[in-house]
Scaffold this active site. Structure first.
Site, PDB file in Angstrom:
ATOM      1  N   HIS A 142     -31.614  10.949 -48.634  1.00 42.77           N
ATOM      2  CA  HIS A 142     -31.380  11.199 -50.061  1.00 42.77           C
ATOM      3  C   HIS A 142     -30.675   9.998 -50.696  1.00 42.77           C
ATOM      4  O   HIS A 142     -29.486   9.777 -50.456  1.00 42.77           O
ATOM      5  CB  HIS A 142     -30.542  12.487 -50.183  1.00 42.77           C
ATOM      6  CG  HIS A 142     -30.287  12.914 -51.589  1.00 42.77           C
ATOM      7  ND1 HIS A 142     -29.218  13.701 -51.942  1.00 42.77           N
ATOM      8  CD2 HIS A 142     -30.952  12.659 -52.749  1.00 42.77           C
ATOM      9  CE1 HIS A 142     -29.241  13.917 -53.232  1.00 42.77           C
ATOM     10  NE2 HIS A 142     -30.280  13.292 -53.753  1.00 42.77           N
ATOM     11  N   GLU A 154     -27.432   9.926 -48.406  1.00 43.81           N
ATOM     12  CA  GLU A 154     -27.009  11.195 -47.782  1.00 43.81           C
ATOM     13  C   GLU A 154     -28.118  11.563 -46.784  1.00 43.81           C
ATOM     14  O   GLU A 154     -29.257  11.825 -47.191  1.00 43.81           O
ATOM     15  CB  GLU A 154     -26.862  12.264 -48.872  1.00 43.81           C
ATOM     16  CG  GLU A 154     -26.286  13.569 -48.398  1.00 43.81           C
ATOM     17  CD  GLU A 154     -26.137  14.581 -49.554  1.00 43.81           C
ATOM     18  OE1 GLU A 154     -26.941  14.541 -50.513  1.00 43.81           O
ATOM     19  OE2 GLU A 154     -25.217  15.411 -49.487  1.00 43.81           O
ATOM     20  N   ASN A 192     -25.262  17.511 -54.235  1.00 46.03           N
ATOM     21  CA  ASN A 192     -25.630  18.353 -55.377  1.00 46.03           C
ATOM     22  C   ASN A 192     -24.930  19.709 -55.381  1.00 46.03           C
ATOM     23  O   ASN A 192     -24.844  20.355 -56.422  1.00 46.03           O
ATOM     24  CB  ASN A 192     -27.151  18.493 -55.459  1.00 46.03           C
ATOM     25  CG  ASN A 192     -27.733  17.230 -56.064  1.00 46.03           C
ATOM     26  OD1 ASN A 192     -27.152  16.675 -56.989  1.00 46.03           O
ATOM     27  ND2 ASN A 192     -28.835  16.754 -55.523  1.00 46.03           N
TER      28      ASN A 192
HETATM   29  N1  CAA Z   1     -32.192  -0.612 -61.340  1.00 44.00           N
HETATM   30  C1  CAA Z   1     -31.555  -1.714 -60.909  1.00 44.00           C
HETATM   31  N2  CAA Z   1     -30.354  -2.110 -61.358  1.00 44.00           N
HETATM   32  C2  CAA Z   1     -29.789  -1.351 -62.318  1.00 44.00           C
HETATM   33  C3  CAA Z   1     -30.369  -0.189 -62.826  1.00 44.00           C
HETATM   34  C4  CAA Z   1     -31.632   0.171 -62.292  1.00 44.00           C
HETATM   35  N3  CAA Z   1     -32.296   1.251 -62.707  1.00 44.00           N
HETATM   36  N4  CAA Z   1     -29.549   0.351 -63.752  1.00 44.00           N
HETATM   37  C5  CAA Z   1     -28.471  -0.435 -63.846  1.00 44.00           C
HETATM   38  N5  CAA Z   1     -28.632  -1.452 -62.964  1.00 44.00           N
HETATM   39  C6  CAA Z   1     -27.711  -2.564 -62.766  1.00 44.00           C
HETATM   40  C7  CAA Z   1     -27.684  -3.388 -64.022  1.00 44.00           C
HETATM   41  O1  CAA Z   1     -28.741  -4.318 -64.022  1.00 44.00           O
HETATM   42  C8  CAA Z   1     -26.349  -4.047 -63.922  1.00 44.00           C
HETATM   43  O2  CAA Z   1     -26.448  -5.148 -63.085  1.00 44.00           O
HETATM   44  P1  CAA Z   1     -25.679  -6.504 -63.457  1.00 44.00           P
HETATM   45  O3  CAA Z   1     -24.403  -6.382 -62.700  1.00 44.00           O
HETATM   46  O4  CAA Z   1     -26.611  -7.535 -62.971  1.00 44.00           O
HETATM   47  O5  CAA Z   1     -25.465  -6.536 -64.919  1.00 44.00           O
HETATM   48  C9  CAA Z   1     -25.487  -2.992 -63.214  1.00 44.00           C
HETATM   49  O6  CAA Z   1     -26.392  -2.072 -62.599  1.00 44.00           O
HETATM   50  C10 CAA Z   1     -24.635  -2.248 -64.182  1.00 44.00           C
HETATM   51  O7  CAA Z   1     -25.469  -1.729 -65.206  1.00 44.00           O
HETATM   52  P2  CAA Z   1     -25.133  -1.789 -66.751  1.00 44.00           P
HETATM   53  O8  CAA Z   1     -24.292  -2.991 -67.039  1.00 44.00           O
HETATM   54  O9  CAA Z   1     -26.404  -1.610 -67.499  1.00 44.00           O
HETATM   55  O10 CAA Z   1     -24.334  -0.462 -67.060  1.00 44.00           O
HETATM   56  P3  CAA Z   1     -23.094   0.186 -66.366  1.00 44.00           P
HETATM   57  O11 CAA Z   1     -22.073  -0.815 -65.971  1.00 44.00           O
HETATM   58  O12 CAA Z   1     -22.726   1.263 -67.301  1.00 44.00           O
HETATM   59  O13 CAA Z   1     -23.660   0.830 -65.030  1.00 44.00           O
HETATM   60  C11 CAA Z   1     -24.675   2.561 -63.804  1.00 44.00           C
HETATM   61  C12 CAA Z   1     -24.775   1.670 -65.036  1.00 44.00           C
HETATM   62  C13 CAA Z   1     -24.820   1.713 -62.543  1.00 44.00           C
HETATM   63  C14 CAA Z   1     -25.849   3.543 -63.879  1.00 44.00           C
HETATM   64  C15 CAA Z   1     -23.264   3.257 -63.811  1.00 44.00           C
HETATM   65  O14 CAA Z   1     -23.050   3.861 -65.062  1.00 44.00           O
HETATM   66  C16 CAA Z   1     -23.131   4.328 -62.750  1.00 44.00           C
HETATM   67  O15 CAA Z   1     -22.838   4.044 -61.601  1.00 44.00           O
HETATM   68  N6  CAA Z   1     -23.353   5.588 -63.156  1.00 44.00           N
HETATM   69  C17 CAA Z   1     -23.296   6.730 -62.238  1.00 44.00           C
HETATM   70  C18 CAA Z   1     -24.616   6.851 -61.538  1.00 44.00           C
HETATM   71  C19 CAA Z   1     -24.611   8.008 -60.606  1.00 44.00           C
HETATM   72  O16 CAA Z   1     -23.679   8.787 -60.483  1.00 44.00           O
HETATM   73  N7  CAA Z   1     -25.758   8.163 -59.927  1.00 44.00           N
HETATM   74  C20 CAA Z   1     -25.980   9.277 -59.026  1.00 44.00           C
HETATM   75  C21 CAA Z   1     -26.765  10.308 -59.726  1.00 44.00           C
HETATM   76  S1  CAA Z   1     -27.057  11.689 -58.678  1.00 44.00           S
HETATM   77  C22 CAA Z   1     -28.486  11.300 -57.876  1.00 44.00           C
HETATM   78  O17 CAA Z   1     -29.126  10.317 -58.085  1.00 44.00           O
HETATM   79  C23 CAA Z   1     -28.908  12.238 -56.817  1.00 44.00           C
HETATM   80  C24 CAA Z   1     -29.475  13.507 -57.173  1.00 44.00           C
HETATM   81  O18 CAA Z   1     -29.949  14.174 -56.267  1.00 44.00           O
HETATM   82  C25 CAA Z   1     -29.459  14.068 -58.508  1.00 44.00           C
END
Ligand code: CAA
Length: 292
Positions: A142, A154, A192
């Site tokens: 996961h 995970e 989750n």
């Molecule tokens: N692909 C690749 N890189 C990405 C990306 C993507 N889709 N989205 C963001 N990034 C990169 C950006 O390019 C950026 O890189 P740089 O350092 O080169 O600038 C970096 O991540 C940070 O992005 P941003 O500057 O655009 O924005 P941010 O600092 O607000 O970070 C985030 C964005 C990484 C999404 C951050 O907000 C974060 O960690 N959020 C929480 C995400 C989270 O909790 N995810 C888990 C969700 S649960 C799940 O997935 C499982 C499930 O079963 C539901």
């Protein structure tokens, strides 16, 4: 040290395309499969854009980016079937569909290939039960969105999963630059089971008029040091995915009221407001996307 040189990723959506890119950047050859050519084209565009960004940020050279891209093959049926040491399924969260794909995986890949699923909540035991003698090679892998950024895998083992399958999955996850943590197969696993009720509660807070989404997210970001608030995160995950995971908890954990998806969440899903992927969920991203 991982000996994995070839993998297949089935499903080229947000998660599948992130998994294939992460593997290719780690030096692994990847066959990215999807039944839809359009989805494969979107995945290829995402790979190019993300690698280009890494080059612009001087995290890799253009040659390294080209080499990573060159490691990914895109196919609507299959490629590298005999070489693949792992097949990672990352298709839509639908149990019948996943079982169908797993029965094809058993036929297509070698009898040593690990059969992994990136499911966020579907029972690994149930998938393993559907593949007969191959059950010991079935495991949950996961990943988290966005896959190239998030460190965790995970790893979900079920009673049929062999120790060798678990060991090889932990090793591959590390080779992909991730930190694997193992858990047992139970509704929602760990991530989750804990995350989704919090997100659901944020919808209740909104629905009950406690605060508007910006305030709910602002409070949770600043008050709990979250990178993004729970409603903004729900948009990133997909509101339909959030609702479906709540239903898995509701049906699987046996508390009639505790895990019921909030009516506000259900309402938005039924209105087609699924989050980032449709340009509109809790928040509206359409104007920003048009000017990006
Ligand atoms: N692909 C690749 N890189 C990405 C990306 C993507 N889709 N989205 C963001 N990034 C990169 C950006 O390019 C950026 O890189 P740089 O350092 O080169 O600038 C970096 O991540 C940070 O992005 P941003 O500057 O655009 O924005 P941010 O600092 O607000 O970070 C985030 C964005 C990484 C999404 C951050 O907000 C974060 O960690 N959020 C929480 C995400 C989270 O909790 N995810 C888990 C969700 S649960 C799940 O997935 C499982 C499930 O079963 C539901």
């Amino acid at each position: 040290m991982s000996d994995v040189t070839h993998i297949t990723v089935i499903g080229a959506g947000t998660m599948g395309s992130g998994i294939s890119l992460t593997a290719a950047m780690a030096g692994i050859k990847v066959c990215q499969v999807d039944v839809s050519q359009e989805q494969l084209d979107r995945a290829a565009a995402y790979h190019q854009k993300t690698l280009g960004r890494n080059v612009a940020k001087e995290r890799m050279t253009q040659d390294e980016a080209d080499a990573a891209l060159g490691r990914i093959g895109y196919a609507t049926e299959t490629c590298m079937a005999s070489e693949s040491q792992f097949a990672i399924e990352a298709a839509t969260e639908n149990e019948d569909l996943k079982k169908k794909i797993f029965s094809q995986m058993v036929q297509t890949y070698s009898d040593t290939c690990i059969l992994a699923t990136n499911t966020s909540s579907i029972s690994i035991t149930s998938i393993a039960d559907s593949v007969g003698d191959a059950a010991d090679r079935v495991i949950g892998m996961h990943f988290f969105n966005p896959v190239p950024v998030m460190k965790l895998v995970e790893v979900i083992k079920c009673p049929a999963t062999s120790q060798d399958t678990l060991d090889r999955t932990m090793t591959l996850s590390e080779a992909m630059g991730k930190t694997p943590i193992a858990a047992n197969d139970h509704p929602g696993f760990v991530s989750n089971r804990v995350l989704m009720p919090m997100i659901n509660e944020a919808f209740h807070a909104w629905n009950d008029g406690v605060a508007e989404p910006e305030a709910i997210d602002g409070i949770m970001k600043l008050g709990c040091a979250f990178p993004m608030g729970p409603l903004r995160l729900a948009d990133l995950i997909g509101l339909d995915v959030c609702r479906d995971i709540m239903l898995v908890l509701h049906n699987g954990l046996g508390h009639p009221d505790k895990y019921q998806p909030c009516e506000k969440l259900v309402e938005l899903v039924e209105a087609g407001r699924l989050g980032n992927k449709t340009g509109w969920g809790v928040y509206d991203y359409r104007e920003a996307a048009a000017t990006a």
